[in-house]
Design a protein around this motif. Structure first.
Motif, short mmCIF file in Angstrom:
data_model
loop_
_atom_site.label_atom_id
_atom_site.label_comp_id
_atom_site.label_asym_id
_atom_site.label_seq_id
_atom_site.Cartn_x
_atom_site.Cartn_y
_atom_site.Cartn_z
N ASP A 9 0.84 -1.20 0.00
CA ASP A 9 0.00 0.00 0.00
C ASP A 9 0.87 1.24 0.00
N ASP A 10 0.28 2.34 -0.43
CA ASP A 10 0.98 3.62 -0.51
C ASP A 10 1.22 4.21 0.86
N LEU A 11 2.22 5.07 0.92
CA LEU A 11 2.52 5.82 2.13
C LEU A 11 1.56 7.01 2.21
N THR A 12 1.02 7.25 3.39
CA THR A 12 0.14 8.40 3.62
C THR A 12 0.58 9.11 4.90
N VAL A 13 -0.02 10.25 5.14
CA VAL A 13 0.25 10.98 6.38
C VAL A 13 -0.09 10.10 7.58
N ASN A 14 -1.13 9.30 7.45
CA ASN A 14 -1.59 8.47 8.56
C ASN A 14 -0.67 7.30 8.89
N LEU A 27 16.88 -1.24 10.46
CA LEU A 27 18.08 -0.78 9.76
C LEU A 27 19.11 -0.19 10.71
N PRO A 28 20.39 -0.32 10.38
CA PRO A 28 21.43 0.27 11.23
C PRO A 28 21.61 1.77 10.98
N THR A 29 20.94 2.30 9.98
CA THR A 29 21.06 3.71 9.63
C THR A 29 19.85 4.50 10.13
N THR A 30 20.03 5.81 10.24
CA THR A 30 18.92 6.67 10.63
C THR A 30 18.73 7.75 9.57
N TYR A 31 17.51 8.21 9.46
CA TYR A 31 17.15 9.24 8.49
C TYR A 31 16.56 10.43 9.21
N PRO A 32 16.83 11.64 8.73
CA PRO A 32 16.25 12.83 9.37
C PRO A 32 14.74 12.92 9.11
N GLN A 33 14.05 13.64 9.95
CA GLN A 33 12.60 13.80 9.80
C GLN A 33 12.24 14.38 8.43
N SER A 34 13.08 15.28 7.93
CA SER A 34 12.81 15.88 6.62
C SER A 34 12.80 14.83 5.50
N TRP A 35 13.60 13.78 5.65
CA TRP A 35 13.63 12.70 4.66
C TRP A 35 12.30 11.98 4.64
N TYR A 36 11.73 11.72 5.82
CA TYR A 36 10.43 11.07 5.89
C TYR A 36 9.34 11.97 5.33
N THR A 37 9.37 13.24 5.68
CA THR A 37 8.37 14.18 5.18
C THR A 37 8.42 14.27 3.66
N ALA A 38 9.63 14.30 3.10
CA ALA A 38 9.79 14.36 1.64
C ALA A 38 9.23 13.11 0.96
N SER A 39 9.13 12.02 1.70
CA SER A 39 8.58 10.78 1.15
C SER A 39 7.14 10.95 0.69
N LEU A 40 6.46 11.92 1.28
CA LEU A 40 5.06 12.17 0.94
C LEU A 40 4.87 13.14 -0.21
N SER A 41 5.87 13.98 -0.48
CA SER A 41 5.64 15.09 -1.40
C SER A 41 6.42 15.08 -2.69
N SER A 42 7.51 14.35 -2.79
CA SER A 42 8.35 14.40 -3.98
C SER A 42 7.86 13.42 -5.04
N SER A 43 7.78 13.88 -6.28
CA SER A 43 7.34 13.00 -7.37
C SER A 43 8.43 12.01 -7.77
N ASP A 44 9.68 12.29 -7.41
CA ASP A 44 10.78 11.38 -7.73
C ASP A 44 10.89 10.23 -6.73
N VAL A 45 10.23 10.36 -5.58
CA VAL A 45 10.31 9.36 -4.53
C VAL A 45 9.18 8.35 -4.70
N ILE A 46 9.55 7.08 -4.62
CA ILE A 46 8.54 6.02 -4.65
C ILE A 46 8.65 5.23 -3.35
#
Length: 173
Positions: A9-14, A27-46
């Motif tokens: 299923d797709d990613l949503t705000v919920n 995962l052993p890595t961490t991502y900034p909050q901005s990376w997660y937020t961009a997951s919802l808005s960028s057309s290049d991100v799937i």
């Protein structure tokens, strides 16, 4: 024919918090909050979430970019805006399945989805970095047809990992 026990299923705000938690515990890595937020808005991100019997158990995030711009560190790759110029590759930025749900076909289903999305964008290559010590993941990708390419020294250095080197693996689609 019955419904599959594995669903995507797709990613949503919920369900953004679910995506964060899956990455955090897998995962052993961490991502900034901005990376997660961009997951919802960028057309290049799937992005896609995987569910097993309606429980969220996996997630994948990738984006299209120009593979001539592969960065030398994890932080540069995550924060780069140059990656959006003339995409010729899909880069898997994060790919996680909760440990108890591995070897059930969930990762394969997520990867198949990324392969189809890559083809739909008329792109013919998928790229991923894998930590050199993660032999299970490297072998899994190799079984899926990926080829091991260059070793990137200190790719995960800013993440503070004991073994910061990573292999680049590629798949032609």
């Amino acid at each position: 024919m019955g419904r599959s026990i594995i669903a995507l299923d797709d990613l949503t705000v919920n369900n953004l918090g679910v995506f964060e938690k899956i990455n955090e515990v897998s995962l052993p890595t961490t991502y900034p909050q901005s990376w997660y937020t961009a997951s919802l808005s960028s057309s290049d991100v799937i992005v896609q979430l995987a569910f097993y019997s309606e429980l969220p158990v996996g997630a994948i995030r990738a984006r299209s970019f120009n593979n001539n711009q592969i960065r030398s560190s994890f932080a540069e790759a995550v924060n780069s805006t140059v990656l959006q110029k003339t995409p010729n590759c899909v880069y898997i930025e994060s790919f996680a399945v909760l440990e108890k749900y591995r070897n059930l076909g969930i990762g394969s289903k997520l990867l198949s989805w990324v392969i189809e999305e890559t083809k739909n964008r008329y792109i013919h290559e998928i790229v991923v970095h894998v930590q050199v010590t993660n032999e299970k993941a490297i072998n899994w990708y190799l079984k899926k047809g990926f080829e091991k390419q260059d070793l990137v020294k200190d790719y995960y250095k800013e993440q503070g990992l004991e073994s910061p080197d990573a292999y680049i693996l590629t798949l032609s689609v």
